[in-house]
Design a protein around this motif. Structure first.
Motif, mmCIF file in Angstrom:
data_model
loop_
_atom_site.group_PDB
_atom_site.id
_atom_site.type_symbol
_atom_site.label_atom_id
_atom_site.label_comp_id
_atom_site.label_asym_id
_atom_site.label_seq_id
_atom_site.Cartn_x
_atom_site.Cartn_y
_atom_site.Cartn_z
ATOM 1 N N PHE A 11 24.291 -22.474 22.302
ATOM 2 C CA PHE A 11 23.305 -21.426 22.032
ATOM 3 C C PHE A 11 23.983 -20.066 21.909
ATOM 4 C CE2 PHE A 11 20.711 -17.991 23.723
ATOM 5 C CZ PHE A 11 19.675 -18.001 22.810
ATOM 6 N N LEU A 12 24.885 -19.764 22.819
ATOM 7 C CA LEU A 12 25.575 -18.471 22.784
ATOM 8 C C LEU A 12 26.348 -18.287 21.483
ATOM 9 C CD1 LEU A 12 26.957 -17.846 26.382
ATOM 10 C CD2 LEU A 12 25.312 -16.464 25.113
ATOM 11 N N GLU A 13 26.949 -19.337 21.034
ATOM 12 C CA GLU A 13 27.707 -19.263 19.781
ATOM 13 C C GLU A 13 26.786 -18.950 18.602
ATOM 14 O OE1 GLU A 13 30.802 -18.913 17.411
ATOM 15 O OE2 GLU A 13 30.958 -19.226 19.568
ATOM 16 N N LYS A 14 25.608 -19.545 18.601
ATOM 17 C CA LYS A 14 24.658 -19.358 17.497
ATOM 18 C C LYS A 14 23.855 -18.066 17.604
ATOM 19 C CE LYS A 14 23.895 -24.263 16.655
ATOM 20 N NZ LYS A 14 22.917 -25.350 16.692
ATOM 21 N N SER A 15 23.870 -17.409 18.747
ATOM 22 C CA SER A 15 22.958 -16.277 18.982
ATOM 23 C C SER A 15 23.631 -14.909 18.891
ATOM 24 C CB SER A 15 22.297 -16.435 20.345
ATOM 25 O OG SER A 15 23.273 -16.356 21.362
ATOM 26 N N LYS A 16 24.703 -14.816 18.182
ATOM 27 C CA LYS A 16 25.429 -13.550 18.109
ATOM 28 C C LYS A 16 24.621 -12.440 17.449
ATOM 29 C CE LYS A 16 29.908 -15.542 18.604
ATOM 30 N NZ LYS A 16 31.193 -15.838 18.103
ATOM 31 N N SER A 17 23.633 -12.780 16.636
ATOM 32 C CA SER A 17 22.837 -11.753 15.961
ATOM 33 C C SER A 17 21.526 -11.437 16.684
ATOM 34 C CB SER A 17 22.528 -12.190 14.526
ATOM 35 O OG SER A 17 21.734 -13.356 14.547
ATOM 36 N N VAL A 18 21.311 -12.003 17.864
ATOM 37 C CA VAL A 18 20.085 -11.744 18.622
ATOM 38 C C VAL A 18 20.118 -10.300 19.121
ATOM 39 C CG1 VAL A 18 18.771 -12.334 20.693
ATOM 40 C CG2 VAL A 18 19.773 -14.149 19.286
ATOM 41 N N GLY A 19 19.019 -9.563 18.904
ATOM 42 C CA GLY A 19 18.977 -8.155 19.281
ATOM 43 C C GLY A 19 18.182 -7.859 20.529
ATOM 44 N N ALA A 20 17.354 -8.807 20.986
ATOM 45 C CA ALA A 20 16.532 -8.569 22.178
ATOM 46 C C ALA A 20 16.028 -9.905 22.713
ATOM 47 C CB ALA A 20 15.344 -7.673 21.844
ATOM 48 N N VAL A 21 15.729 -9.916 23.996
ATOM 49 C CA VAL A 21 15.044 -11.054 24.608
ATOM 50 C C VAL A 21 13.588 -10.635 24.752
ATOM 51 C CG1 VAL A 21 14.792 -12.451 26.695
ATOM 52 C CG2 VAL A 21 17.079 -11.903 25.820
ATOM 53 N N VAL A 22 12.685 -11.406 24.146
ATOM 54 C CA VAL A 22 11.254 -11.103 24.181
ATOM 55 C C VAL A 22 10.543 -12.303 24.792
ATOM 56 C CG1 VAL A 22 9.207 -10.525 22.827
ATOM 57 C CG2 VAL A 22 11.464 -9.706 22.087
ATOM 58 N N MET A 23 9.767 -12.053 25.845
ATOM 59 C CA MET A 23 9.022 -13.123 26.508
ATOM 60 C C MET A 23 7.530 -12.843 26.448
ATOM 61 S SD MET A 23 11.188 -14.067 29.924
ATOM 62 C CE MET A 23 10.047 -15.373 30.372
ATOM 63 N N ASP A 24 6.788 -13.889 26.156
ATOM 64 C CA ASP A 24 5.339 -13.849 26.215
ATOM 65 C C ASP A 24 4.902 -15.147 26.888
ATOM 66 O OD1 ASP A 24 2.710 -13.087 25.906
ATOM 67 O OD2 ASP A 24 2.736 -13.052 23.724
ATOM 68 N N LEU A 25 3.630 -15.307 27.118
ATOM 69 C CA LEU A 25 3.149 -16.533 27.735
ATOM 70 C C LEU A 25 3.421 -17.694 26.788
ATOM 71 C CD1 LEU A 25 1.687 -17.975 30.002
ATOM 72 C CD2 LEU A 25 -0.435 -17.547 28.785
ATOM 73 N N ASP A 26 4.065 -18.716 27.284
ATOM 74 C CA ASP A 26 4.393 -19.910 26.506
ATOM 75 C C ASP A 26 4.207 -21.105 27.427
ATOM 76 O OD1 ASP A 26 5.482 -22.008 25.090
ATOM 77 O OD2 ASP A 26 7.386 -21.016 24.680
ATOM 78 N N VAL A 27 3.173 -21.892 27.177
ATOM 79 C CA VAL A 27 2.897 -23.022 28.066
ATOM 80 C C VAL A 27 3.954 -24.113 27.948
ATOM 81 C CG1 VAL A 27 0.405 -22.607 28.191
ATOM 82 C CG2 VAL A 27 1.332 -24.102 26.399
ATOM 83 N N ASN A 28 4.822 -24.013 26.957
ATOM 84 C CA ASN A 28 5.909 -24.978 26.794
ATOM 85 C C ASN A 28 7.255 -24.414 27.242
ATOM 86 O OD1 ASN A 28 4.324 -27.106 25.553
ATOM 87 N ND2 ASN A 28 4.140 -25.699 23.831
ATOM 88 N N PHE A 29 7.233 -23.321 27.999
ATOM 89 C CA PHE A 29 8.466 -22.691 28.466
ATOM 90 C C PHE A 29 9.267 -23.683 29.295
ATOM 91 C CE2 PHE A 29 10.990 -19.815 31.163
ATOM 92 C CZ PHE A 29 11.507 -18.971 30.184
ATOM 93 N N ARG A 30 10.599 -23.707 29.047
ATOM 94 C CA ARG A 30 11.450 -24.682 29.734
ATOM 95 C C ARG A 30 12.663 -23.993 30.341
ATOM 96 N NH1 ARG A 30 11.649 -27.662 24.455
ATOM 97 N NH2 ARG A 30 13.806 -27.072 24.695
ATOM 98 N N LEU A 31 13.323 -24.704 31.204
ATOM 99 C CA LEU A 31 14.518 -24.210 31.872
ATOM 100 C C LEU A 31 15.572 -23.744 30.878
ATOM 101 C CD1 LEU A 31 16.251 -23.796 34.412
ATOM 102 C CD2 LEU A 31 16.936 -26.186 34.212
ATOM 103 N N ILE A 32 15.743 -24.469 29.814
ATOM 104 C CA ILE A 32 16.783 -24.119 28.844
ATOM 105 C C ILE A 32 16.508 -22.748 28.209
ATOM 106 C CG2 ILE A 32 15.752 -25.310 26.858
ATOM 107 C CD1 ILE A 32 19.479 -25.304 27.777
ATOM 108 N N GLN A 33 15.231 -22.416 28.023
ATOM 109 C CA GLN A 33 14.881 -21.098 27.471
ATOM 110 C C GLN A 33 15.183 -19.993 28.475
ATOM 111 O OE1 GLN A 33 10.987 -22.679 26.622
ATOM 112 N NE2 GLN A 33 11.172 -21.979 24.502
ATOM 113 N N ALA A 34 14.912 -20.255 29.738
ATOM 114 C CA ALA A 34 15.236 -19.274 30.776
ATOM 115 C C ALA A 34 16.742 -19.073 30.846
ATOM 116 C CB ALA A 34 14.699 -19.737 32.133
ATOM 117 N N GLU A 35 17.486 -20.154 30.782
ATOM 118 C CA GLU A 35 18.949 -20.056 30.809
ATOM 119 C C GLU A 35 19.472 -19.265 29.615
ATOM 120 O OE1 GLU A 35 21.036 -20.736 33.163
ATOM 121 O OE2 GLU A 35 19.459 -21.546 34.435
#
Length: 175
Positions: A11-35
């Motif tokens: 994920f880190l390798e693919k996310s070099k262009s990510v500009g912000a972390v945005v969180m909203d309510l997601d009933v499918n939120f998983r550990l991997i997304q938090a990580e």
């Protein structure tokens, strides 16, 4: 654990262009997304951490509550030692957006309707709006009667349901 580590590194390798972390309510939120959020925020201390939902819980049915976004956000803040920027109720940032978007010149002429004392009513009061608590959602009459928190959480008005509000408006020939 190996799978989680490998997935995070990929994920880190693919996310070099990510500009912000945005969180909203997601009933499918998983550990991997938090990580993923933790990795991004830890590796880039200037990356914005924006949150759109901070409720502790919400009504799934009349008798069942679901866990809200607040606990996930708190965990990510604790691990990264970073505070999020709240862009939703009860953040005053939302007031500025609404005032601009709807050209609100007199906040006292706005009636903000919601079902949560801690997010909706607190937001309305901070924004200078009138507040109407609807008791058919997250907050129940017992919660309101037994509320022991600060006055900013007290609604100006409360009503059993939006149906009651609609009937009131109809009887006053407003709608």
């Amino acid at each position: 654990m190996e799978f989680l580590r490998d997935t995070c590194l990929e994920f880190l390798e693919k996310s070099k262009s990510v500009g912000a972390v945005v969180m909203d309510l997601d009933v499918n939120f998983r550990l991997i997304q938090a990580e993923a959020a933790i990795l991004l925020l830890t590796r880039n201390p200037t990356m914005p951490f924006l949150v759109a939902a901070t409720d502790e819980s919400g009504p799934l049915t009349k008798d069942i509550e679901f866990i809200g976004n607040k606990f996930y956000v708190n965990a990510i803040e604790m691990i990264t030692k970073r505070d999020c920027t709240i862009l939703a109720k009860p953040s005053i940032e939302l007031k500025h957006y609404l005032q601009k978007r709807f050209e609100i010149s007199n906040p006292q002429r706005v009636l903000f309707i919601g079902d949560s004392l801690t997010s909706d009513i607190t937001f309305a009061n901070r924004a200078g709006f009138q507040s109407l608590l609807v008791l058919s959602g997250q907050t129940k009459l017992d919660d309101l009667v037994n509320w022991k928190h600060v006055d900013e959480n007290r609604p100006d008005y409360y009503i059993e349901s939006l149906d009651c509000f609609s009937k009131l408006l109809t009887s006053l020939n407003i709608i």
